[in-house]
Motif scaffolding. Structure first.
Motif, PDB file in Angstrom:
ATOM      1  N   PRO A 132      -9.422   7.374 -62.879  1.00 31.92           N
ATOM      2  CA  PRO A 132      -9.041   6.433 -61.712  1.00 31.92           C
ATOM      3  C   PRO A 132      -8.298   7.001 -60.512  1.00 31.92           C
ATOM      4  O   PRO A 132      -7.775   8.426 -60.178  1.00 31.92           O
ATOM      5  CB  PRO A 132      -7.821   6.584 -63.497  1.00 31.92           C
ATOM      6  CG  PRO A 132      -8.317   7.305 -64.051  1.00 31.92           C
ATOM      7  CD  PRO A 132      -9.356   8.886 -63.629  1.00 31.92           C
ATOM      8  N   PHE A 133      -8.287   5.567 -59.897  1.00 37.11           N
ATOM      9  CA  PHE A 133      -7.627   6.060 -58.497  1.00 37.11           C
ATOM     10  C   PHE A 133      -7.547   4.946 -58.274  1.00 37.11           C
ATOM     11  O   PHE A 133      -7.244   4.110 -59.056  1.00 37.11           O
ATOM     12  CB  PHE A 133      -9.209   6.163 -57.772  1.00 37.11           C
ATOM     13  CG  PHE A 133      -9.992   5.222 -57.666  1.00 37.11           C
ATOM     14  CD1 PHE A 133     -10.097   4.645 -56.431  1.00 37.11           C
ATOM     15  CD2 PHE A 133     -11.089   4.606 -58.274  1.00 37.11           C
ATOM     16  CE1 PHE A 133     -10.728   3.415 -56.096  1.00 37.11           C
ATOM     17  CE2 PHE A 133     -12.064   3.882 -58.338  1.00 37.11           C
ATOM     18  CZ  PHE A 133     -11.716   2.526 -57.101  1.00 37.11           C
ATOM     19  N   VAL A 134      -6.346   4.507 -57.424  1.00 38.23           N
ATOM     20  CA  VAL A 134      -5.463   3.692 -56.236  1.00 38.23           C
ATOM     21  C   VAL A 134      -5.926   3.634 -54.999  1.00 38.23           C
ATOM     22  O   VAL A 134      -6.558   5.153 -54.250  1.00 38.23           O
ATOM     23  CB  VAL A 134      -3.895   4.277 -55.792  1.00 38.23           C
ATOM     24  CG1 VAL A 134      -3.484   4.276 -57.648  1.00 38.23           C
ATOM     25  CG2 VAL A 134      -3.906   5.260 -55.402  1.00 38.23           C
ATOM     26  N   VAL A 135      -5.995   2.721 -54.276  1.00 40.02           N
ATOM     27  CA  VAL A 135      -6.398   2.565 -52.476  1.00 40.02           C
ATOM     28  C   VAL A 135      -4.986   2.544 -52.203  1.00 40.02           C
ATOM     29  O   VAL A 135      -3.886   1.659 -52.637  1.00 40.02           O
ATOM     30  CB  VAL A 135      -7.303   0.942 -52.776  1.00 40.02           C
ATOM     31  CG1 VAL A 135      -7.160   1.272 -51.404  1.00 40.02           C
ATOM     32  CG2 VAL A 135      -8.860   1.996 -53.123  1.00 40.02           C
TER      33      VAL A 135
ATOM     34  N   LEU B  22     -12.948  -4.655 -55.097  1.00 43.23           N
ATOM     35  CA  LEU B  22     -12.361  -4.123 -56.538  1.00 43.23           C
ATOM     36  C   LEU B  22     -12.633  -4.937 -57.938  1.00 43.23           C
ATOM     37  O   LEU B  22     -11.691  -5.407 -57.400  1.00 43.23           O
ATOM     38  CB  LEU B  22     -10.894  -2.980 -56.252  1.00 43.23           C
ATOM     39  CG  LEU B  22     -11.092  -2.351 -55.529  1.00 43.23           C
ATOM     40  CD1 LEU B  22      -9.613  -2.070 -54.307  1.00 43.23           C
ATOM     41  CD2 LEU B  22     -11.686  -0.651 -55.244  1.00 43.23           C
ATOM     42  N   ASP B  23     -11.794  -3.904 -58.998  1.00 39.38           N
ATOM     43  CA  ASP B  23     -11.366  -4.423 -59.951  1.00 39.38           C
ATOM     44  C   ASP B  23     -10.022  -5.043 -60.003  1.00 39.38           C
ATOM     45  O   ASP B  23      -9.232  -4.074 -59.331  1.00 39.38           O
ATOM     46  CB  ASP B  23     -11.870  -3.719 -61.123  1.00 39.38           C
ATOM     47  CG  ASP B  23     -13.480  -3.283 -61.500  1.00 39.38           C
ATOM     48  OD1 ASP B  23     -13.728  -4.078 -61.466  1.00 39.38           O
ATOM     49  OD2 ASP B  23     -14.288  -1.583 -62.149  1.00 39.38           O
TER      50      ASP B  23
ATOM     51  N   HIS C  20      -2.998  -6.519 -43.143  1.00 41.17           N
ATOM     52  CA  HIS C  20      -3.514  -6.706 -44.732  1.00 41.17           C
ATOM     53  C   HIS C  20      -2.809  -7.177 -45.268  1.00 41.17           C
ATOM     54  O   HIS C  20      -1.803  -6.061 -45.994  1.00 41.17           O
ATOM     55  CB  HIS C  20      -5.404  -6.610 -44.532  1.00 41.17           C
ATOM     56  CG  HIS C  20      -6.072  -6.464 -43.317  1.00 41.17           C
ATOM     57  ND1 HIS C  20      -6.836  -7.814 -42.962  1.00 41.17           N
ATOM     58  CD2 HIS C  20      -6.064  -6.019 -42.106  1.00 41.17           C
ATOM     59  CE1 HIS C  20      -7.233  -8.047 -41.731  1.00 41.17           C
ATOM     60  NE2 HIS C  20      -7.208  -6.903 -41.147  1.00 41.17           N
ATOM     61  N   SER C  21      -2.653  -7.520 -46.355  1.00 39.64           N
ATOM     62  CA  SER C  21      -2.128  -7.726 -47.009  1.00 39.64           C
ATOM     63  C   SER C  21      -3.047  -7.352 -49.110  1.00 39.64           C
ATOM     64  O   SER C  21      -4.046  -6.883 -49.001  1.00 39.64           O
ATOM     65  CB  SER C  21      -1.975  -9.024 -48.410  1.00 39.64           C
ATOM     66  OG  SER C  21      -3.448  -9.831 -48.911  1.00 39.64           O
ATOM     67  N   ALA C  22      -1.690  -6.197 -49.586  1.00 38.28           N
ATOM     68  CA  ALA C  22      -3.177  -5.959 -50.265  1.00 38.28           C
ATOM     69  C   ALA C  22      -4.373  -6.236 -51.504  1.00 38.28           C
ATOM     70  O   ALA C  22      -5.291  -5.748 -51.611  1.00 38.28           O
ATOM     71  CB  ALA C  22      -2.197  -4.991 -51.289  1.00 38.28           C
ATOM     72  N   ASP C  23      -4.032  -7.475 -51.170  1.00 30.82           N
ATOM     73  CA  ASP C  23      -5.193  -8.549 -51.811  1.00 30.82           C
ATOM     74  C   ASP C  23      -6.067  -8.872 -50.970  1.00 30.82           C
ATOM     75  O   ASP C  23      -7.909  -8.645 -51.913  1.00 30.82           O
ATOM     76  CB  ASP C  23      -4.474 -10.133 -52.493  1.00 30.82           C
ATOM     77  CG  ASP C  23      -3.690 -10.826 -53.792  1.00 30.82           C
ATOM     78  OD1 ASP C  23      -4.005  -9.028 -54.406  1.00 30.82           O
ATOM     79  OD2 ASP C  23      -2.915 -11.058 -53.722  1.00 30.82           O
ATOM     80  N   ASP C  24      -5.953  -8.924 -49.886  1.00 32.41           N
ATOM     81  CA  ASP C  24      -7.677  -8.727 -48.663  1.00 32.41           C
ATOM     82  C   ASP C  24      -7.943  -7.655 -49.174  1.00 32.41           C
ATOM     83  O   ASP C  24      -8.973  -7.884 -48.733  1.00 32.41           O
ATOM     84  CB  ASP C  24      -6.137  -9.310 -47.927  1.00 32.41           C
ATOM     85  CG  ASP C  24      -5.621 -10.776 -46.883  1.00 32.41           C
ATOM     86  OD1 ASP C  24      -6.277 -11.105 -48.067  1.00 32.41           O
ATOM     87  OD2 ASP C  24      -5.194 -10.989 -46.215  1.00 32.41           O
ATOM     88  N   VAL C  25      -7.769  -6.967 -49.203  1.00 28.98           N
ATOM     89  CA  VAL C  25      -8.336  -5.524 -49.290  1.00 28.98           C
ATOM     90  C   VAL C  25      -9.136  -5.054 -50.280  1.00 28.98           C
ATOM     91  O   VAL C  25      -9.450  -4.772 -50.371  1.00 28.98           O
ATOM     92  CB  VAL C  25      -7.423  -3.794 -49.004  1.00 28.98           C
ATOM     93  CG1 VAL C  25      -7.642  -2.792 -49.269  1.00 28.98           C
ATOM     94  CG2 VAL C  25      -6.818  -3.744 -47.499  1.00 28.98           C
TER      95      VAL C  25
END
Length: 203
Positions: free
Chosen positions: A137-140, A162-163, A151-156
């Motif tokens: 498990p990981f987070v960005v 990413l899933d 940039h927004s989290a959704d754009d990244v």
């Protein structure tokens, strides 16, 4: 004869804290050493060497021209989130010539942080691929550098394909509270993923 009141004593010793291992990964110069140093309650162990002119011809320093050192093995730090929860942090080297160390560092890891720099977003693809393939498990965590376009989290998420269940957070790796929130997000995400794996498969 007078009775002496007996005092009940609790001889139970406090429970030993749970120690969890987390990795901090990402591209060259993205801020891994900075994040570990920002949150560690002990003096971090660092294995840094000075960048030479020869290494500059190998390592892409575009966007991080002021960088003078690089991690060649790992960074190590420790942070106590609660009385019963201690995190051991292992920062991985960013350059591909040191990736042979990742398998050793990843053994027993609960989860990972993939630090990203939106100016060099492609540099975090190898770390994302590594943890996806191994089911870790990981987070960005997008390290918001001074002067970089936000940039927004959704754009990244879209840019990295990413899933939806992979958390994407914005942070400042220099600030303890910001880095600590990233680590809490990793622990919570890893716990969620573990709970899902324990659920019986739907018929």
């Amino acid at each position: 004869m007078a009775l002496v009141r007996a005092e009940r004593r609790d001889d139970r010793s406090p429970a030993e804290p749970v120690a969890l291992k987390l990795l901090v990964a990402g591209g060259f110069g993205v801020g891994k050493t900075t994040l570990v140093g920002a949150v560690s309650e002990i003096r971090p162990l660092r294995t840094e060497e000075a960048l030479t002119e020869l290494s500059r011809s190998v390592d892409d320093t575009a966007g991080v021209e002021a960088k003078r050192t690089t991690t060649v093995a790992m960074d190590f730090g420790r942070i106590t989130l609660r009385d019963d929860l201690v995190l051991y942090l292992f920062g991985t080297p960013g350059q591909d010539r040191f990736w042979f160390l990742w398998d050793e560092l990843a053994q027993g890891a609960l989860g990972a942080v993939v630090l990203a720099d939106t100016r060099r977003l492609q540099d975090c693809f190898p770390a994302v691929d590594y943890f996806e393939r191994r089911g870790i498990p990981f987070v960005v965590a997008v390290n918001c550098f001074d002067g970089a376009r936000l940039h927004s989290a959704d754009d990244v998420r879209d840019a990295l394909d990413l899933d939806q269940e992979v958390p994407v957070v914005l942070c400042d790796a220099r600030k303890r509270d910001s880095a600590k929130k990233v680590l809490i997000t990793v622990v919570e995400h890893a716990a969620d993923m573990a709970a899902l794996r324990r659920e019986p498969a739907a018929n």
